[in-house]
Write an enzyme that holds these catalytic residues in place. Structure first.
Site, short mmCIF file in Angstrom:
data_model
loop_
_atom_site.label_atom_id
_atom_site.label_comp_id
_atom_site.label_asym_id
_atom_site.label_seq_id
_atom_site.Cartn_x
_atom_site.Cartn_y
_atom_site.Cartn_z
N SER A 121 102.63 1.96 2.76
CA SER A 121 101.89 0.71 2.48
C SER A 121 102.42 -0.44 3.31
O SER A 121 101.73 -1.44 3.48
CB SER A 121 102.07 0.32 1.02
OG SER A 121 101.77 1.37 0.18
N HIS A 142 96.14 5.12 5.16
CA HIS A 142 96.55 4.43 3.93
C HIS A 142 95.43 4.48 2.90
O HIS A 142 94.45 3.74 3.00
CB HIS A 142 96.94 2.99 4.26
CG HIS A 142 97.48 2.25 3.08
ND1 HIS A 142 97.04 1.01 2.70
CD2 HIS A 142 98.42 2.59 2.18
CE1 HIS A 142 97.68 0.63 1.61
NE2 HIS A 142 98.53 1.56 1.29
N GLU A 154 92.70 2.56 5.12
CA GLU A 154 93.11 1.80 6.29
C GLU A 154 93.72 2.79 7.29
O GLU A 154 94.67 3.50 6.96
CB GLU A 154 94.15 0.73 5.92
CG GLU A 154 93.53 -0.43 5.14
CD GLU A 154 94.57 -1.43 4.63
OE1 GLU A 154 94.25 -2.62 4.58
OE2 GLU A 154 95.68 -1.01 4.26
N ASN A 192 97.22 -4.95 1.43
CA ASN A 192 98.48 -5.27 0.78
C ASN A 192 99.05 -6.59 1.25
O ASN A 192 99.74 -7.29 0.49
CB ASN A 192 99.50 -4.15 0.98
CG ASN A 192 99.17 -2.95 0.10
OD1 ASN A 192 98.35 -3.05 -0.80
ND2 ASN A 192 99.81 -1.83 0.37
#
Ligand SMILES: NC(=O)c1ccc[n+]([C@@H]2O[C@H](COP(=O)([O-])OP(=O)(O)OC[C@H]3O[C@@H](n4cnc5c(N)ncnc54)[C@H](O)[C@@H]3O)[C@@H](O)[C@H]2O)c1
Length: 595
Positions: A121, A142, A154, A192
């Site tokens: 992440s 991701h 992602e 994130n």
């Protein structure tokens, strides 16, 4: 021709890994699922069967399909089992040295053409890739939590990832029914980077007793339409994982203090309170891994007891004639209160009357309100142009222009006119409530009642306590919210209260990300909607709220809290200066005139 992935390996079957296994197996791909020990393997298998069994019970997966899905998964301890897979996705804990060790080992074990992917992440995919002899075949994939549900992936390309590897992985994401955004290797990627400052801030609010966990979560769910509140989301992510992500983002992302993990997170991790996976985090769960919250010592006592001490309210004065006042008059009248509306003249009262009537009529047309109820609601409103008519009300809600001098003068007058013991409430969204309270001789009776726009629709009210507000006043304010069918969340008297303080810095961060050319407005909007389940992306929301309004709120937050990370994004300032204010002016981040 995109590469055909017939078998993939997943390393680490925790919160994410087990979900990723499910995503592949559901889509007909054979999976080799690897853990570090037999025990961990069993836990991973249990997460997978638990999730697929729940899908069967909910009717989302046929039993035969579940069995076929499970038959595609081979479980093994140790990386050697991955020798013939086409792609490996690593989902072990967020530690760079661990991931580097695993990638070096994967490089040795896997066939030369295999693609090696990390689900990290926040760590650098580039740093992970250089642990192998094939960094051009290393990429970030991701997934979002829960992986079988969230649509976004992602795809993180480093400076050495080869273009065909990126294309192959993008094609694979489509085959899995996911929407991918491809971005470069930056701490936190899109989602994130925008999410974790917000989550950490929410934990900080809880740690400082600014509001309860229930109220913080309810505020963001009901005020912003988010699928879950920030503390419930921390529990879902896992506090250990969240800690590592924040810590990495702090170190990699320019030492932004907002990413320095709030001390409470570390304490909870040390105490084994990891969230859902351990059965206890900010909330307590039925058992480890269960999504079902059970009451614990922090659960608020049944509402009636909590509202003890609330004064009886029958007659309510509403001062003002704008959007908020109009909505609030309607809300009270519809809920059965006798209302005294005070405006600055008969003309304004007539306009408010028309607006309330139109809105109530819409309810009638939609079948939500009977004609008799509409007439009764309208009949409960008394129209006045003089504050003296507030002499016998039990509660006054002030919703006049957002200027401190005007509000203070009004509260000083209310202090002279209203009978003792009346609750005096302000709907201010940005001014300190204590300032208006101190304009009266009865600051204990003054509270903030921050309604959201449109008041008849939005289910949330922030009940703002100053350091002088009495417990009875807060109890009355909460009881009134409940009687209106709204959720009242109690918070302290600080800029932005709960919702705006958590929402606007995130929106501002999205503007900064766009300004830095890391991604496009469309991809950022996609990422937050499909990765985090937000009802609107940040740029859609900014255009709806208005860029000028957003900038003003962000400035207030910055000035009061002096947090360098809250400094308004220069791009936001420029757009406002240029008159690009969002939908209302036809153009904001997007051009609305051509739609
Ligand atoms: N939790 C989230 O919401 C989320 C979302 C997206 C991405 N991620 C990322 O996914 C990765 C995994 O996070 P998580 O939350 O699933 O962690 P987790 O702690 O729930 O699971 C990690 C798993 O890895 C296993 N493991 C540890 N060492 C191993 C080894 N040497 N070989 C094989 N397995 C090993 C552990 O036994 C555990 O089951 C992290 O990089 C994290 O940042 C997490």
């Amino acid at each position: 021709m995109a590469r055909d992935f017939t078998s993939v390996g997943v390393v680490g079957l925790g919160t994410m890994g087990a979900g990723i296994v499910e995503v592949f197996a559901r889509n007909g791909v054979d999976v080799v699922a690897v853990e570090v020990s037999e025990d961990a393997l069993e836990r991973g298998r249990a997460i997978l069967t638990g999730s697929t069994d729940r899908a069967v019970v909910k009717g989302k997966l046929a039993e035969a399909d579940r069995d076929a899905l499970l038959s595609r998964v081979r479980f093994a301890v140790g990386l050697d089992a991955l020798h013939s897979v086409d792609l490996v996705i690593e989902a072990v804990p967020e530690h760079l040295d661990l991931k580097q060790r695993i990638f070096a080992e994967l490089d040795r074990v896997c066939k030369p053409e295999a693609i090696l992917a990390t689900n990290t992440s926040s760590l650098s995919v580039t740093e992970i890739s250089v642990a192998t002899s094939r960094p051009h075949q290393v990429i970030g994939i991701h997934f979002f939590n829960p992986a079988p549900v969230m649509k976004l992936v992602e795809v993180v390309r480093t400076v050495v990832t080869s273009a065909d590897v990126v294309a192959d992985v993008e094609a694979l994401c489509k085959r899995l029914g996911k929407v991918d955004v491809t971005i470069s290797d930056r701490a936190g990627f899109i989602a994130n980077a925008l999410l974790f400052g917000y989550l950490n801030h929410a934990v900080g609010m809880f740690e400082s007793h600014y509001a309860t966990r229930e109220d913080i979560d309810a505020a963001m769910k009901l005020g912003c339409g988010l699928p879950m509140g920030p503390l419930a989301l921390m529990d879902l992510i896992g506090l250990d994982t969240a800690y590592e992500i924040l810590d990495t983002m702090y170190r990699r992302g320019g030492r932004d203090r907002r990413h320095a993990p709030v001390p409470l997170i570390k304490q909870m991790v040390t105490a084994g309170l990891l969230g859902r996976k351990s059965g206890r985090g900010f909330y307590t769960y039925e058992r480890p891994g269960s999504p079902v919250v059970v009451p614990d010592e922090q659960t608020p006592v049944a509402s009636e007891a909590a509202l003890g001490g609330a004064a009886a309210i029958a007659k309510v004065g509403v001062v003002g004639s704008g959007t908020m006042a109009t909505g609030i008059i309607e809300v009270f009248a519809k809920a059965g209160y006798e209302v005294v509306s005070v405006t600055r003249g008969a003309e304004k009262s007539a306009k408010v009357f028309e607006a309330v009537k139109t809105s109530l009529n819409k309810g009638v047309v939609r079948g939500k309100l009977g004609e008799a109820d509409r007439d009764a609601a309208l009949g409960r409103i008394n129209w006045s142009a003089t504050l003296d008519h507030l002499a016998d009300v039990d509660l006054v809600v002030e919703a006049v222009v957002e200027e401190l001098s005007v509000k203070k003068a009004l509260f000083a007058s209310l202090d002279e006119i209203c009978k003792p013991g009346v609750v005096l409430a302000t709907t201010t969204s940005s001014l300190p409530v204590i300032d208006v309270a101190m304009a009266t001789q009865r600051p204990a009776d003054v509270v903030g009642l921050h309604f959201f726009n449109p008041a008849p629709v939005m289910p949330l009210v922030e009940v703002v306590e100053t350091i002088r507000t009495s417990a009875e006043t807060t109890a009355t304010a909460r009881a009134v919210c409940a009687a209106l069918g709204k959720t009242g969340v109690v918070c302290g008297d600080r800029s932005g209260f709960i919702v705006n303080a958590l929402l606007f810095p995130y929106l501002n961060d999205a503007v900064k990300m766009l300004e830095a050319s890391y991604s496009t407005a469309d991809d950022i909007d996609h990422a937050m909607k499909l990765g985090c389940g937000y009802p609107m992306g940040p740029f859609e929301l900014l255009d709806v709220v208005g860029l000028d309004v957003s900038l003003a709120i962000q400035r207030e937050l910055y000035l009061e809290l002096r947090e360098p990370g809250f400094a308004p994004a220069p791009l936001l300032e420029h757009l406002v200066t240029a008159g690009y204010l969002g939908r209302k002016s036809g153009r904001g981040f997007r051009d609305h005139t051509r739609r």
